[in-house]
Design a protein around this motif. Structure first.
Motif, PDB file in Angstrom:
ATOM      1  N   ASN A  71       2.289   1.656  -3.502  1.00 58.41           N
ATOM      2  CA  ASN A  71       1.245   1.981  -4.483  1.00 58.41           C
ATOM      3  C   ASN A  71       0.701   3.392  -4.316  1.00 58.41           C
ATOM      4  O   ASN A  71       0.310   4.027  -5.296  1.00 58.41           O
ATOM      5  CB  ASN A  71       0.101   0.968  -4.409  1.00 58.41           C
ATOM      6  N   GLU A  72       0.657   3.884  -3.082  1.00 59.54           N
ATOM      7  CA  GLU A  72       0.121   5.221  -2.828  1.00 59.54           C
ATOM      8  C   GLU A  72       1.210   6.284  -2.832  1.00 59.54           C
ATOM      9  O   GLU A  72       0.937   7.450  -2.543  1.00 59.54           O
ATOM     10  CB  GLU A  72      -0.659   5.226  -1.521  1.00 59.54           C
TER      11      GLU A  72
ATOM     12  N   LYS B 103       3.690   6.705  -0.754  1.00 63.36           N
ATOM     13  CA  LYS B 103       3.985   7.196   0.592  1.00 63.36           C
ATOM     14  C   LYS B 103       5.364   6.775   1.086  1.00 63.36           C
ATOM     15  O   LYS B 103       5.654   6.876   2.271  1.00 63.36           O
ATOM     16  CB  LYS B 103       2.920   6.703   1.574  1.00 63.36           C
TER      17      LYS B 103
ATOM     18  N   LYS C 215      -5.668  -3.667   1.241  1.00 63.74           N
ATOM     19  CA  LYS C 215      -5.904  -2.444   2.024  1.00 63.74           C
ATOM     20  C   LYS C 215      -6.414  -2.764   3.425  1.00 63.74           C
ATOM     21  O   LYS C 215      -6.023  -2.111   4.398  1.00 63.74           O
ATOM     22  CB  LYS C 215      -6.845  -1.522   1.274  1.00 63.74           C
TER      23      LYS C 215
ATOM     24  N   VAL D  45       0.831  -1.205   0.000  1.00 67.46           N
ATOM     25  CA  VAL D  45       0.000   0.000   0.000  1.00 67.46           C
ATOM     26  C   VAL D  45       0.866   1.256   0.000  1.00 67.46           C
ATOM     27  O   VAL D  45       0.606   2.209  -0.744  1.00 67.46           O
ATOM     28  CB  VAL D  45      -0.979  -0.003   1.205  1.00 67.46           C
TER      29      VAL D  45
ATOM     30  N   ASN E 214      -4.031  -3.672  -5.485  1.00 69.31           N
ATOM     31  CA  ASN E 214      -4.811  -2.530  -4.993  1.00 69.31           C
ATOM     32  C   ASN E 214      -6.166  -2.973  -4.460  1.00 69.31           C
ATOM     33  O   ASN E 214      -7.064  -2.160  -4.293  1.00 69.31           O
ATOM     34  CB  ASN E 214      -5.014  -1.506  -6.118  1.00 69.31           C
TER      35      ASN E 214
ATOM     36  N   LYS F  46      10.787   3.241  -4.303  1.00 68.07           N
ATOM     37  CA  LYS F  46       9.926   2.879  -5.433  1.00 68.07           C
ATOM     38  C   LYS F  46      10.639   2.007  -6.451  1.00 68.07           C
ATOM     39  O   LYS F  46      10.049   1.592  -7.437  1.00 68.07           O
ATOM     40  CB  LYS F  46       9.410   4.143  -6.101  1.00 68.07           C
TER      41      LYS F  46
END
Length: 108
Positions: free
Chosen positions: A65-66, A68, A98, A62, A93, A72
């Protein structure tokens, strides 16, 4: 599994635990199969033992993907066609990921 190498909270887990949790999470995401008695027997890890490790893995997914996290490179590596764009599959996702990550993301 490569994301766990970057997570200091994962260093106390054995590689076999991370591998088993990764398998359990992937089969849950891809084919909705729970951890079987045979898998428990041969790995010596039950689903209860693997759940917190799966939550950490989900949290890492998560976070990447977000956007944060600054780490990467793993997502970029696995988004290439050479590696079948595996980091771009919609399962990563999903609500399952989540939900698993939510407990750890609410308590940084």
């Amino acid at each position: 599994m490569e994301l766990t190498l970057l997570d200091y909270n994962m260093v106390h887990y054995r590689p076999s635990e991370i591998a088993a949790a990764s398998l359990a999470l992937s089969q849950l995401l891809l084919v909705a199969l729970p951890w079987s008695p045979q898998q428990q027997h041969y790995s010596t890890y039950d689903a209860t033992h693997l759940k917190p490790i799966m939550q950490h893995i989900a949290k890492n997914i998560v976070m990447v993907n977000e956007g944060k996290t600054k780490f990467k490179a793993v997502k970029n590596k696995y988004s290439s066609s050479k590696l079948m764009k595996i980091s771009l599959i919609p399962h990563l996702n999903s609500a399952i990921v989540k939900t698993m990550a939510a407990a750890l993301l609410s308590n940084p």
